[in-house]
Design a protein around this motif. Structure first.
Motif, PDB file in Angstrom:
ATOM      1  N   LYS A  52      45.837 126.175  72.999  1.00 19.61           N
ATOM      2  CA  LYS A  52      46.278 127.001  74.136  1.00 19.61           C
ATOM      3  C   LYS A  52      45.358 128.226  74.219  1.00 19.61           C
ATOM      4  O   LYS A  52      45.072 128.860  73.209  1.00 19.61           O
ATOM      5  N   ALA A  53      44.908 128.512  75.408  1.00 18.30           N
ATOM      6  CA  ALA A  53      43.928 129.581  75.610  1.00 18.30           C
ATOM      7  C   ALA A  53      44.338 130.907  74.953  1.00 18.30           C
ATOM      8  O   ALA A  53      43.498 131.551  74.315  1.00 18.30           O
ATOM      9  N   PRO A  54      45.600 131.343  75.069  1.00 10.40           N
ATOM     10  CA  PRO A  54      45.947 132.621  74.444  1.00 10.40           C
ATOM     11  C   PRO A  54      45.797 132.630  72.917  1.00 10.40           C
ATOM     12  O   PRO A  54      45.725 133.689  72.308  1.00 10.40           O
ATOM     13  N   MET A  55      45.728 131.446  72.302  1.00  4.32           N
ATOM     14  CA  MET A  55      45.573 131.373  70.855  1.00  4.32           C
ATOM     15  C   MET A  55      44.130 131.652  70.417  1.00  4.32           C
ATOM     16  O   MET A  55      43.877 131.881  69.244  1.00  4.32           O
ATOM     17  N   LEU A  56      43.203 131.613  71.341  1.00  2.00           N
ATOM     18  CA  LEU A  56      41.806 131.921  71.042  1.00  2.00           C
ATOM     19  C   LEU A  56      41.654 133.447  71.132  1.00  2.00           C
ATOM     20  O   LEU A  56      41.437 134.009  72.204  1.00  2.00           O
ATOM     21  N   ALA A  57      41.788 134.111  70.009  1.00  2.00           N
ATOM     22  CA  ALA A  57      41.857 135.578  69.959  1.00  2.00           C
ATOM     23  C   ALA A  57      40.727 136.286  70.715  1.00  2.00           C
ATOM     24  O   ALA A  57      40.993 137.282  71.396  1.00  2.00           O
ATOM     25  N   ASP A  62      46.205 139.129  75.391  1.00  2.00           N
ATOM     26  CA  ASP A  62      47.150 139.828  74.521  1.00  2.00           C
ATOM     27  C   ASP A  62      48.310 140.490  75.248  1.00  2.00           C
ATOM     28  O   ASP A  62      49.099 141.196  74.621  1.00  2.00           O
ATOM     29  N   TRP A  63      48.414 140.311  76.546  1.00  2.00           N
ATOM     30  CA  TRP A  63      49.377 141.088  77.320  1.00  2.00           C
ATOM     31  C   TRP A  63      50.443 140.219  77.966  1.00  2.00           C
ATOM     32  O   TRP A  63      50.149 139.193  78.557  1.00  2.00           O
TER      33      TRP A  63
END
Length: 182
Positions: A52-57, A62-63
């Motif tokens: 999942k894209a948000p898991m790629l720091a 982050d919001w």
């Protein structure tokens, strides 16, 4: 970060399964910043293992945008928040939560959100580009409200049908008791 930046990336849209890439990490990050990557979209370097894209720091998704006290959109980027402001989906009084440190604040308290960015450069003009997340936050909220209303109406209909069946049984019972015998 150097390893992430050196790889070619693919983006698969949750909404329709379309795949974009290979693209550079810089292009992927630019898409995330331009609200072209939604929270449920996935990314990969090999099209076998998806994340999942948000898991790629390094994408800095982050919001969380607080739509109501019970509804949130995200995680997403500062750039996406800027796009939602531009579209009128949210305003300076909207609360956002930084998923990294848990802080909650109103957008007007965040000068970085109002920083003017130059138009994004397409670093790979040959690559097709996903549309900006065609998500209208107000539209999603309206859909949730309508779905809730539909559930309530279905419950009311089921109750009315049950009550009608009871009244019909009572009516037939009264008819059978009241019919004269010959």
């Amino acid at each position: 970060m150097d390893e992430v930046a050196a790889q070619s990336w693919f983006l698969r849209k949750h909404q329709d399964g379309s795949i974009f890439g290979p693209i550079s990490f810089n292009q992927l990050a630019a898409w995330a910043s331009a609200a072209q990557i939604a929270p449920h979209d996935v990314v990969s370097t090999d099209q076998e293992t998806w994340l999942k894209a948000p898991m790629l720091a390094p994408l800095a998704m982050d919001w969380l945008v607080e739509l109501t006290s019970e509804h949130f959109y995200g995680p997403t980027t500062i750039g996406a928040i800027q796009e939602f402001i531009r579209l009128g989906d949210i305003n300076a009084d909207t609360f956002v939560i930084n998923a990294s440190d848990g802080t909650r604040r109103q957008i007007h308290e965040m000068p970085a959100v109002f920083k003017i960015h130059s138009p994004r450069a397409n670093t790979n003009p040959a690559a097709s580009e996903p549309a900006a997340a065609g998500i209208s936050i107000r539209l999603q909220e309206r859909i949730r409200d309508l779905e809730q209303s539909l559930r309530e109406e279905r419950r009311a209909l089921a109750d009315a049908e049950q009550r009608y069946a009871e009244l019909e049984r009572n009516y037939h019972d009264l008819l059978s008791r009241g019919s004269p015998t010959a």
